[in-house]
Design a protein around this motif. Structure first.
Motif: not given
Ligand SMILES: Nc1ncnc2c1ncn2[C@@H]1O[C@H](COP(=O)(O)OP(=O)(O)O)[C@@H](O)[C@H]1O
Ligand SMILES: [Mg+2]
Lengths: 234, 402
Positions: B139-141, B158-161, B191-194, B199-203
């Motif tokens: 978790i980035g922020q 919580i959301i992706g970048q 979330l931090a980073g990708t 195949g799912l882009d969790l960001s």
């Protein structure tokens, strides 16, 4: 050094049989200079090819330096050609992509001689044949006489004991033909056995021994002594 | 004959027939480069999948609804079960099975997520805070989900970048309220980073408590439950304990599948290795085609240089040497073609890596070696017959023919 006895060679062409060599017997001493003459189709080339182990006769006997050549397998025949026999052909048979130097060098290269040892020998031979400045030329940049001299260089680089020349001047004008003839005779004076097949009477007459062929057989065989008188050989 | 002289002699012969040599070089080069590229694709896919599973960690097992035989075949990725997995199952396992230290039940769906006037369709994952630790996601922020019961729904997300960028740009997201369908959630973490996963882009995803997600999508069952195995426990032991406990919970039926990443990995590894081998084999066939070309070209060479063969024999070259001279032409050109093919293939693979940076395209060393050996072997095999023909010629016949 060469003793052939009762040698026959026939070719079958369709349903006609050509007797290219008909019961030929011939003895040649070390250092002799022979010319073989005769009409076209009389079997001169066939004889030369047989002597040079390029071809096998149907029967008879051929001793080369006392060795029965019939008992040799193809590899051993190749070795004898490499060590004992030099060939000069009417059409030179130079390899066009190789320079004069490389053509002369080739038998040594194939034998695995080191370049360090090859260099002085090739240099020496080119010098002797008047080709010192032609070494880096390709065959198609050379005159007919020069090409034949390159071919002679190649034939002697392995220091054979016999040189077989099949119409060596056949493609040359009389001047370069004479030059080539003189080179061959010089080699003979140095001890090389020389057999020249020729159509040219002038060249043929220069030899010490004249063999005439007709229809696959030896018609006459004469030695010339110093006084120019002829007598039968053998 | 000395090797240096052989190479030089051969090179001069090849240069003399430039067009033919070039044709051969291209044919062999194409074959080799296709081996290089196709095996790189296969290997890239394999490493990609391996990498994906590495995200899971070896101490995680996954439970799916439904019973599937996992031996040999593909592991089940989605299950249609007679009886769904429930939050109650997850809770019981977490509390009663020794060795299970964390559970992350999962529900997945799609929905429009909006902040003010901006709206994005995104992947919605309902889970617990354990999910992020198990997947090594940071978790980035902000912070992870607060401690709560698995069946507790709270309006936090919580959301992706990437989703954060799209909805909020550069302004702060944590603390803001966003809308998912008819529900409002407060963003508590980004979330931090990708993170790519299967195949799912969790960001691009939004994560909400699993009970909330069940409400949003109006479902009762779970997609799967991830279980973390404690440090000193054997994964296989815990796996069978989980299976036993589930059988009790489901009235004596073992209607779930529990897989450990190791088993899955080796299955995937096997499948993709076989695929890579197959694909490499197909590329190898193109080398065979090159081989037939080698044969024809050598045959032509022998025919055209008959007088030269005669001369070689006249000056005393043994049959084996004549054969070697012609073989080495084919071999030299094949080595040159193979090297050219490897360079061309490597360039293509490099380009592929630039285009798809996530897939680690690499030609395996065995494929490089195999393509080289195959190229040279093909040349040897197919040039042998014509070279042998040259070797066996009668000197007087060869000399006479022009
Ligand atoms: N390979 C062969 N096949 C068939 N006949 C041949 C072959 N070589 C030579 N001959 C025949 O053998 C005879 C002698 O030929 P050759 O020795 O070349 O004669 P020369 O060199 O005296 O002109 C000729 O009739 C020729 O046609
Ligand atoms: Mg003749």
């Amino acid at each position: 050094m060469i003793n052939i006895k009762g040698v026959n060679k026939t070719f079958v062409l369709g349903d006609s049989v050509v007797h290219a060599l008909n019961d030929v017997s011939l003895d040649i001493e070390q250092g002799e200079y022979l010319s073989v003459m005769g009409p076209s189709g009389s079997g001169k080339s066939t004889l030369l090819n047989m002597l040079g182990l390029l071809d096998r006769p149907d029967n008879g006997q051929y001793l080369l330096n006392g060795i029965d050549t019939f008992s040799l397998d193809e590899n051993e025949r190749a070795r004898v050609r490499r060590q004992e026999i030099g060939f000069v052909f009417q059409s030179y048979h130079l390899i066009n992509r190789l320079t004069a130097w490389e053509n002369v060098e080739m038998p040594m290269m194939l034998s695995g001689v080191a370049p360090r040892e090859r260099k002085p020998k090739v240099e020496n031979i080119l010098e002797k044949l008047g080709l010192a400045r032609r070494g880096h030329h390709l065959p198609n940049q050379l005159s007919g006489g020069e090409r034949q001299r390159v071919a002679i260089g190649r034939s002697i680089i392995m220091e054979p004991s016999i040189l077989l020349a099949d119409e060596p001047t056949g493609n040359l004008d009389s001047k370069s033909g004479m030059e080539v003839t003189e080179i061959l005779e010089g080699l003979n004076r140095d001890g090389l056995t020389l057999l020249v097949v020729t159509h040219d009477n002038v060249m043929g007459d220069r030899a010490q021994r004249h063999v005439r062929m007709r229809d696959g057989a030896i018609e006459s065989d004469h030695r010339h002594d110093e006084t120019g008188r002829e007598h039968a050989a053998g | 004959m000395r090797p240096v002289d052989l190479v030089k002699f051969t090179f001069l012969a090849l240069r003399r027939q430039r067009f033919r040599s070039l044709m051969l070089l291209v044919a062999v080069g194409l074959g080799v480069s296709s081996v290089v590229v196709l095996t790189a694709l296969g290997e890239g896919a394999r490493l990609y999948v391996l990498g994906e599973f590495a995200n899971l960690g070896k101490d995680t097992v996954i439970m799916l609804p439904g019973r599937k035989e996992t031996s040999g075949g593909m592991p089940p990725m989605t299950g249609t079960a007679a009886r769904p997995l429930t939050l109650h199952d997850a809770d019981v396992l977490a509390r009663t099975v020794p060795g299970v230290t964390q559970v992350a039940p999962m529900v997945m769906g799609n929905g429009p997520v909006s902040f003010k006037s901006r709206e994005r369709d995104s992947i919605v994952i309902g889970t617990t805070g354990a999910f992020f630790t198990m997947r090594f996601m940071e978790i980035g922020q902000g912070s992870n989900f607060p401690e709560m019961g698995v069946d507790e729904g709270r309006p936090v997300a919580i959301i992706g970048q990437k989703l954060k960028q799209e909805l909020f740009g550069s302004t702060r997201a944590v603390g803001q309220w966003i809308r998912l369908r008819d529900y409002r959630y407060r963003v508590i973490g980004v979330l931090a980073g990708t993170g790519d996963s299967f195949g799912l882009d969790l960001s691009e995803a939004i994560f909400i408590p699993v009970a909330s997600a069940q409400t949003v999508f109006n479902i009762h069952g779970l997609l799967r439950i991830m279980l973390k195995v404690g440090e000193h426990y054997s994964v296989e032991d815990v796996k069978s304990r989980v299976e036993r406990r589930m059988t009790e919970l489901h009235d004596g039926d073992l209607d779930v599948t529990v897989i450990s990443p190791d088993a899955m990995l080796s299955t995937f590894d096997d499948i993709i290795s076989v695929m890579t081998l197959g694909v490499g084999g197909i590329a190898g066939i193109s080398l065979l085609v090159a081989g037939i070309l080698v044969m024809n070209v050598t045959l032509m060479s022998v025919k055209q240089r008959t007088a030269e063969i005669g001369l070689l024999k006249a000056i005393g070259a043994p049959a084996a040497q004549v054969r070697l001279l012609f073989l080495s032409e084919a071999i030299l050109i094949s080595i040159a073609g193979a090297l050219a093919g490897i360079v061309a293939g490597a360039l293509l693979v490099y380009t592929g890596r630039q285009l798809a940076p996530d897939v680690p395209f690499t030609t395996p060393a065995w494929a490089l070696l195999a393509s080289l050996v195959l190229a040279i072997g093909t040349a040897l095999l197919f040039a042998w017959l014509p070279a042998q023909q040259a070797a066996e010629m009668e000197p007087v016949d060869a000399l006479g023919r022009k």
